[in-house]
Design a protein around this motif. Structure first.
Motif, PDB file in Angstrom:
ATOM      1  N   MET A 147       0.823  -1.190   0.000  1.00  0.00           N
ATOM      2  CA  MET A 147       0.000   0.000   0.000  1.00  0.00           C
ATOM      3  C   MET A 147       0.867   1.254   0.000  1.00  0.00           C
ATOM      4  SD  MET A 147      -2.697   1.452  -0.332  1.00  0.00           S
ATOM      5  CE  MET A 147      -4.270   0.750  -0.043  1.00  0.00           C
ATOM      6  N   LEU A 148       1.996   1.184   0.707  1.00  0.00           N
ATOM      7  CA  LEU A 148       2.900   2.333   0.736  1.00  0.00           C
ATOM      8  C   LEU A 148       3.375   2.689  -0.678  1.00  0.00           C
ATOM      9  CD1 LEU A 148       4.427   4.432   2.381  1.00  0.00           C
ATOM     10  CD2 LEU A 148       6.240   2.735   2.717  1.00  0.00           C
ATOM     11  N   ALA A 149       3.681   1.684  -1.478  1.00  0.00           N
ATOM     12  CA  ALA A 149       4.106   1.929  -2.859  1.00  0.00           C
ATOM     13  C   ALA A 149       3.005   2.644  -3.642  1.00  0.00           C
ATOM     14  CB  ALA A 149       4.471   0.617  -3.540  1.00  0.00           C
ATOM     15  N   MET A 150       1.762   2.216  -3.456  1.00  0.00           N
ATOM     16  CA  MET A 150       0.644   2.840  -4.160  1.00  0.00           C
ATOM     17  C   MET A 150       0.447   4.283  -3.694  1.00  0.00           C
ATOM     18  SD  MET A 150      -1.535   2.785  -6.511  1.00  0.00           S
ATOM     19  CE  MET A 150      -1.179   1.133  -7.038  1.00  0.00           C
ATOM     20  N   LEU A 151       0.626   4.536  -2.408  1.00  0.00           N
ATOM     21  CA  LEU A 151       0.499   5.915  -1.918  1.00  0.00           C
ATOM     22  C   LEU A 151       1.564   6.820  -2.537  1.00  0.00           C
ATOM     23  CD1 LEU A 151      -0.316   5.246   1.839  1.00  0.00           C
ATOM     24  CD2 LEU A 151      -1.878   6.062   0.059  1.00  0.00           C
ATOM     25  N   HIS A 152       2.783   6.306  -2.654  1.00  0.00           N
ATOM     26  CA  HIS A 152       3.842   7.091  -3.314  1.00  0.00           C
ATOM     27  C   HIS A 152       3.515   7.301  -4.791  1.00  0.00           C
ATOM     28  CE1 HIS A 152       6.747   7.628  -0.118  1.00  0.00           C
ATOM     29  NE2 HIS A 152       6.693   6.339   0.186  1.00  0.00           N
ATOM     30  N   ALA A 153       2.998   6.275  -5.447  1.00  0.00           N
ATOM     31  CA  ALA A 153       2.647   6.398  -6.874  1.00  0.00           C
ATOM     32  C   ALA A 153       1.532   7.425  -7.070  1.00  0.00           C
ATOM     33  CB  ALA A 153       2.236   5.042  -7.438  1.00  0.00           C
ATOM     34  N   ARG A 154       0.571   7.440  -6.168  1.00  0.00           N
ATOM     35  CA  ARG A 154      -0.513   8.439  -6.241  1.00  0.00           C
ATOM     36  C   ARG A 154       0.025   9.837  -5.958  1.00  0.00           C
ATOM     37  NH1 ARG A 154      -4.883   6.887  -9.074  1.00  0.00           N
ATOM     38  NH2 ARG A 154      -5.431   4.764  -8.526  1.00  0.00           N
TER      39      ARG A 154
END
Length: 166
Positions: A1-8
């Motif tokens: 989820m952390l990766a997705m938050l950075h991508a967003r």
């Protein structure tokens, strides 16, 4: 989820036109993903997050920043992503709405690079993926692409696509 938050966050900075912050978040997204626990051990609700999805967002961010070649590179990475011998590519068949949106963005990148025929070919793929999917975001992505293609309606392939999707 952390990766997705950075991508967003990468996408948000790209929409704001901040290349440095967007690139910083893109790198953070890839680092977080490479250091994450295996998806099979993560929360079941994160089934859809994979490396391909991250690259799709990075491609969209590059397009927002006016870097169509970089966007296409990321979109290609999304299609071929692998990590630790696992297939991590974006699965457009399982997520047709998302595939249509990303294909519309890839078509836009081709259009910005002057590859009009390639843009139309990819736009047709987006329409195929949208078939039977009712989505405001998908429809908006295709409508935006149609608007950009109208500038080139003198090209037979473009005219045909515009008539087909009218």
């Amino acid at each position: 989820m952390l990766a997705m938050l950075h991508a967003r966050a990468c996408r948000a900075h790209a929409r704001a036109g901040d290349l440095r912050a967007s690139d910083r978040e893109a790198n953070a997204a890839l680092d977080a993903y490479s250091n994450a626990i295996p998806l099979t051990e993560d929360l079941p609700s994160l089934y859809w997050v994979n490396l391909g999805e991250i690259f799709q967002l990075l491609g969209s961010s590059a397009l927002n920043l006016g870097h169509p070649a970089r966007a296409l590179h990321h979109f290609q990475q999304a299609a071929t992503a692998s990590m630790a011998e696992l297939r991590e590519s974006y699965d457009g068949d399982s997520f047709p709405r998302g595939a249509a949106i990303y294909e519309a963005r890839a078509a836009e990148a081709h259009l910005e690079l002057g590859a009009i025929e390639r843009a139309v070919a990819v736009a047709h793929l987006a329409v195929e993926h949208m078939g039977g999917v009712n989505s405001a975001r998908g429809s908006t992505a295709l409508a935006d692409l149609r608007t950009k293609l109208r500038v080139h309606q003198g090209v037979p392939e473009v005219r045909s696509f515009l008539e087909f999707t009218a």
